[in-house]
Design a protein around this motif. Structure first.
Motif, PDB file in Angstrom:
ATOM      1  N   SER A   1     -33.770  13.640 -43.292  1.00 38.98           N
ATOM      2  CA  SER A   1     -34.008  12.914 -44.412  1.00 38.98           C
ATOM      3  C   SER A   1     -32.814  11.786 -44.401  1.00 38.98           C
ATOM      4  N   ILE A   2     -31.797  12.133 -44.272  1.00 41.58           N
ATOM      5  CA  ILE A   2     -30.614  11.040 -44.358  1.00 41.58           C
ATOM      6  C   ILE A   2     -30.654  10.241 -43.190  1.00 41.58           C
ATOM      7  N   TYR A   3     -31.269  10.410 -41.983  1.00 39.30           N
ATOM      8  CA  TYR A   3     -31.231   9.653 -40.615  1.00 39.30           C
ATOM      9  C   TYR A   3     -32.570   8.659 -41.084  1.00 39.30           C
ATOM     10  N   ARG A   4     -33.572   9.248 -41.480  1.00 36.77           N
ATOM     11  CA  ARG A   4     -34.795   8.182 -41.708  1.00 36.77           C
ATOM     12  C   ARG A   4     -34.270   7.447 -42.860  1.00 36.77           C
ATOM     13  N   PHE A   5     -33.851   7.747 -43.872  1.00 38.97           N
ATOM     14  CA  PHE A   5     -33.357   6.850 -44.990  1.00 38.97           C
ATOM     15  C   PHE A   5     -32.524   5.613 -44.508  1.00 38.97           C
ATOM     16  N   GLU A   6     -31.477   6.108 -43.359  1.00 43.74           N
ATOM     17  CA  GLU A   6     -30.620   5.326 -42.896  1.00 43.74           C
ATOM     18  C   GLU A   6     -31.348   4.173 -41.995  1.00 43.74           C
ATOM     19  N   MET A   7     -32.244   4.680 -41.436  1.00 44.95           N
ATOM     20  CA  MET A   7     -32.953   3.992 -40.142  1.00 44.95           C
ATOM     21  C   MET A   7     -34.019   3.002 -40.955  1.00 44.95           C
ATOM     22  N   ALA A   8     -34.314   3.495 -41.984  1.00 48.21           N
ATOM     23  CA  ALA A   8     -35.269   2.473 -42.990  1.00 48.21           C
ATOM     24  C   ALA A   8     -34.575   1.299 -43.440  1.00 48.21           C
ATOM     25  N   ARG A   9     -33.216   1.507 -43.830  1.00 47.43           N
ATOM     26  CA  ARG A   9     -32.540   0.282 -44.167  1.00 47.43           C
ATOM     27  C   ARG A   9     -32.128  -0.639 -43.012  1.00 47.43           C
ATOM     28  N   PHE A  10     -32.266  -0.156 -41.744  1.00 50.20           N
ATOM     29  CA  PHE A  10     -31.902  -0.940 -40.480  1.00 50.20           C
ATOM     30  C   PHE A  10     -33.222  -1.608 -40.322  1.00 50.20           C
ATOM     31  N   PHE A  11     -34.301  -0.994 -40.358  1.00 48.71           N
ATOM     32  CA  PHE A  11     -35.634  -1.958 -40.046  1.00 48.71           C
ATOM     33  C   PHE A  11     -35.876  -2.904 -41.295  1.00 48.71           C
ATOM     34  N   ARG A  12     -35.517  -2.596 -42.497  1.00 45.30           N
ATOM     35  CA  ARG A  12     -35.815  -3.452 -43.563  1.00 45.30           C
ATOM     36  C   ARG A  12     -35.076  -4.658 -43.363  1.00 45.30           C
ATOM     37  N   THR A  13     -33.919  -4.548 -42.799  1.00 45.45           N
ATOM     38  CA  THR A  13     -33.137  -5.664 -42.570  1.00 45.45           C
ATOM     39  C   THR A  13     -33.200  -6.327 -41.254  1.00 45.45           C
ATOM     40  N   ILE A  14     -34.370  -6.176 -40.576  1.00 48.32           N
ATOM     41  CA  ILE A  14     -34.456  -6.444 -39.093  1.00 48.32           C
ATOM     42  C   ILE A  14     -33.875  -7.763 -38.620  1.00 48.32           C
ATOM     43  N   THR A  15     -33.904  -8.651 -39.460  1.00 42.82           N
ATOM     44  CA  THR A  15     -33.278  -9.843 -38.928  1.00 42.82           C
ATOM     45  C   THR A  15     -31.827  -9.802 -38.714  1.00 42.82           C
ATOM     46  N   GLN A  16     -31.242  -9.345 -39.689  1.00 45.35           N
ATOM     47  CA  GLN A  16     -29.782  -9.246 -39.910  1.00 45.35           C
ATOM     48  C   GLN A  16     -29.659  -8.191 -38.724  1.00 45.35           C
ATOM     49  N   SER A  17     -30.102  -7.072 -38.683  1.00 45.63           N
ATOM     50  CA  SER A  17     -29.701  -6.169 -37.542  1.00 45.63           C
ATOM     51  C   SER A  17     -29.915  -6.594 -36.089  1.00 45.63           C
ATOM     52  N   PHE A  18     -31.062  -7.208 -35.984  1.00 47.04           N
ATOM     53  CA  PHE A  18     -31.371  -7.417 -34.484  1.00 47.04           C
ATOM     54  C   PHE A  18     -31.063  -8.907 -34.103  1.00 47.04           C
ATOM     55  N   VAL A  19     -31.572  -9.955 -34.708  1.00 48.05           N
ATOM     56  CA  VAL A  19     -31.504 -11.171 -34.287  1.00 48.05           C
ATOM     57  C   VAL A  19     -30.151 -11.758 -34.358  1.00 48.05           C
ATOM     58  N   SER A  20     -29.171 -11.334 -35.239  1.00 47.95           N
ATOM     59  CA  SER A  20     -27.929 -11.832 -35.170  1.00 47.95           C
ATOM     60  C   SER A  20     -27.114 -11.410 -33.907  1.00 47.95           C
ATOM     61  N   PRO A  21     -27.154 -10.222 -33.628  1.00 48.33           N
ATOM     62  CA  PRO A  21     -26.460  -9.717 -32.388  1.00 48.33           C
ATOM     63  C   PRO A  21     -26.941 -10.408 -31.222  1.00 48.33           C
ATOM     64  N   VAL A  22     -28.280 -10.751 -30.952  1.00 48.50           N
ATOM     65  CA  VAL A  22     -28.918 -11.365 -30.083  1.00 48.50           C
ATOM     66  C   VAL A  22     -28.447 -12.532 -29.915  1.00 48.50           C
ATOM     67  N   LEU A  23     -28.616 -13.272 -31.045  1.00 49.53           N
ATOM     68  CA  LEU A  23     -28.173 -14.643 -31.038  1.00 49.53           C
ATOM     69  C   LEU A  23     -26.609 -14.830 -30.626  1.00 49.53           C
ATOM     70  N   SER A  24     -25.806 -14.084 -31.280  1.00 50.57           N
ATOM     71  CA  SER A  24     -24.440 -14.437 -30.865  1.00 50.57           C
ATOM     72  C   SER A  24     -24.076 -13.839 -29.345  1.00 50.57           C
ATOM     73  N   THR A  25     -24.904 -12.848 -28.740  1.00 53.99           N
ATOM     74  CA  THR A  25     -24.461 -12.621 -27.480  1.00 53.99           C
ATOM     75  C   THR A  25     -25.128 -13.814 -26.784  1.00 53.99           C
ATOM     76  N   SER A  26     -26.255 -14.276 -26.933  1.00 57.76           N
ATOM     77  CA  SER A  26     -26.985 -15.391 -26.264  1.00 57.76           C
ATOM     78  C   SER A  26     -25.796 -16.588 -26.182  1.00 57.76           C
ATOM     79  N   LEU A  27     -25.124 -16.887 -27.302  1.00 58.78           N
ATOM     80  CA  LEU A  27     -24.231 -17.899 -27.211  1.00 58.78           C
ATOM     81  C   LEU A  27     -23.019 -17.691 -26.433  1.00 58.78           C
TER      82      LEU A  27
END
Lengths: 308, 253
Positions: free
Chosen positions: B8-34
């Protein structure tokens, strides 16, 4: 009936030396509704928090359903649902996810049908996919109750459930409490609203400054400690209470139109018969009579004053 | 073990991650590309090969480590700090779960998120540079261990932090400098001798070196030592968390 919650000589001293609980003993019977009354800072929340495992007692022991809350915490806590005083909710989650999370935390298998039923009873069902931060204060409190009920607890703690709650929610909440009681759930609620305790509790406990002053059957408590007043309305106003009646320590009502006699219902003689005789001897004519029992509030204020 | 609660805790936390997908995925990818554009292409074109590897490829393991360490730490610290901040921690404390289950739920979710981001950066890297992975299994092992150990560290920080400022303090003042000075963008053999010695006191050097070995087969410090370092770090975090569990430090009064 057997106790489902048993608190033995519980003490709690916080860091900094504040003693919140000073040797509390409390037996809560299965299936009853117990109201814990006390002013702010009396130790109500600390007591509940310690039973539920949020804080640790300094000394003493607590069992829930026969399981010690420290050594048998899993079995003990599985039985308990807690509705906290503060509205503590994850703002970005939806209602249903939040309630599902609570059920999972208590190790219960997923059962959305049951959860939807809980939401329906709390008039929350149409909000089940809404984010919690979009809900009103009253709705948020319903979510807290739904979370506490999500894992089918046998003992429900309601910490100040109606603080700042509107009339409609209060009524809904008492309906839910009544339904739970019918299912055999034990309910403990803390409040500083006397009417609340008076309206729904089976027993009333009074706590002040970390000590339980009394725990008693509500009706018995009111009968035992309750003073009754006899209000006598006169056909013609009097200027002063006749000296022949001085032994009754009567009080005069406004304009001398009525007399008030206080007596103890537990006394062997209430003195009413002789009072009435003496009233007619003094030549006073009665227009009407009424007796009034003091409310739980009067009892409570009296008790807390004594210990202050 | 109450595995339902852990899930339950794991799912709840992962849900937060996928809810803020832009923040979670796009920003590290963008900064690494830079980083690739600036370091790999602009600066890298003026730097000769490092240890026989093109500079652009050489920095890939360091870049992945940089993101994975900061992401694992910040995700785990935020994950446990947020319930403390908004008060929902009462539910964790009154549930029939023990501290170990709470740790597995939160640290597991934070490590998973960091692993996701690490893999995404790796995939992104293939678009910029020619890359071969000499020891894929060791690479994965290093990556997972780093995710877990830094998530454990983040969990400790989240328990310790009393406000949002403290939450940022250690990642900002300790982890980022150690990673930058830990050979992410250079080989420590490029340093003056005295700094080569000083830098060996930086634990991150061992992690990056070992991780880079799994890509190119060459390392600054022996790979066994790297493995030992990360295992030691993981154990130290676990020991500290065990102590928190025993004493109820900053959680249960």
């Amino acid at each position: 009936m057997s106790s489902i919650v048993s608190v033995q000589n519980l003490r709690k001293t916080f860091e900094g030396g504040f003693e919140a609980l000073k040797g509390v003993n409390l037996e809560i019977e299965e299936g009853e509704i117990l109201a814990l009354l006390g002013p702010n800072g009396a130790g109500k929340t600390t007591l509940i928090s310690t039973i539920c495992g949020i804080t640790l007692g300094t000394s003493g022991s607590i069992t829930v359903g026969g399981h010690d809350v420290v050594t048998g915490y899993r079995a003990a806590r599985s039985l308990i649902g807690l509705v906290p005083q503060e509205i503590n909710l994850e703002p970005f989650e939806t209602v249903m996810n939040s309630v599902r999370f609570s059920r999972g935390l208590f190790g219960k298998p997923r059962n959305d049908a049951y959860l939807e039923d809980v939401l329906k009873k709390l008039s929350l069902h149409d909000k089940k996919d809404a984010r919690i931060r979009t809900l009103s204060g009253g709705m948020k409190r319903r979510v807290l109750i739904a979370k506490a009920l999500s894992h089918e607890p046998r003992v429900l703690f309601l910490d100040e459930p109606t603080a700042g709650v509107d009339v409609e929610l209060r009524k809904d909440m008492w309906d839910v409490v009544a339904a739970l009681k019918a299912d055999g759930v034990t309910i403990i609620l803390t409040t500083h609203y006397i009417e609340e305790a008076e309206a729904i509790a089976d027993r009333v406990g009074v706590i002040n400054k970390g000590e339980i002053l009394l725990v008693q059957d509500k009706a018995a408590l009111m009968a035992q400690l309750g003073k009754k007043e006899l209000h006598v309305e006169l056909t013609a106003p009097v200027d002063a209470i006749p000296t022949s009646l001085s032994k009754y320590e009567l009080a005069m009502g406004p304009g001398g139109r009525s007399l008030v006699y206080s007596y103890d219902t537990k006394g062997e003689r209430t003195g009413i018969t002789t009072l009435l005789n003496d009233l007619s001897k003094a030549g006073l004519k009665l227009a009407d009579m009424e007796t009034r029992q003091s409310s739980l509030e009067d009892i409570f204020v009296g008790l807390v004053k004594e210990t202050a | 073990m109450n595995w339902t609660a852990v899930a339950s805790i794991y799912r709840f936390e992962m849900a937060r991650f996928f809810r803020t997908i832009t923040q979670s995925f796009v920003s590290p990818v963008l900064s690494t590309s830079l980083y690739f554009v600036v370091f790999g292409t602009a600066i890298g074109s003026r730097i000769e090969q490092v240890e026989g590897i093109s500079y652009g490829a050489f920095i890939v393991p360091g870049l992945i480590m940089l993101s994975v360490m900061t992401q694992a730490t910040s995700n785990a610290s935020f994950g446990i700090y947020f319930p403390k901040f908004i008060g929902t921690i009462y539910e964790l404390l009154s549930a029939p779960i023990n501290f170990l289950e709470i740790v597995i739920g939160y640290v597991g979710a934070a490590a998973t998120k960091a692993l996701f981001i690490g893999v995404i950066i790796l995939v992104t890297a293939f678009f910029f540079v020619d890359l071969t992975i000499a020891h894929p299994i060791a690479m994965l092992a290093f990556l997972v261990l780093t995710c877990v150990s830094f998530a454990l560290l983040g969990f400790i920080i989240g328990i310790w932090a009393g406000n949002f400022e403290q939450l940022q303090l250690i990642p900002l003042l300790v982890i980022t400098p150690l990673v930058f000075l830990g050979g992410s963008f250079y080989s420590i053999t490029m340093l003056p001798p005295i700094w080569q010695t000083i830098t060996l006191f930086n634990p991150v050097v061992y992690l990056i070196s070992g991780f880079r070995w799994s890509f190119f087969g060459a390392s600054d410090v022996p790979v066994g030592l790297s493995l030992l370092a990360i295992a030691g770090f993981t154990l130290a975090c676990m020991a500290f968390i065990w102590w928190i569990f025993k004493t109820g430090w900053r959680i249960r009064q």
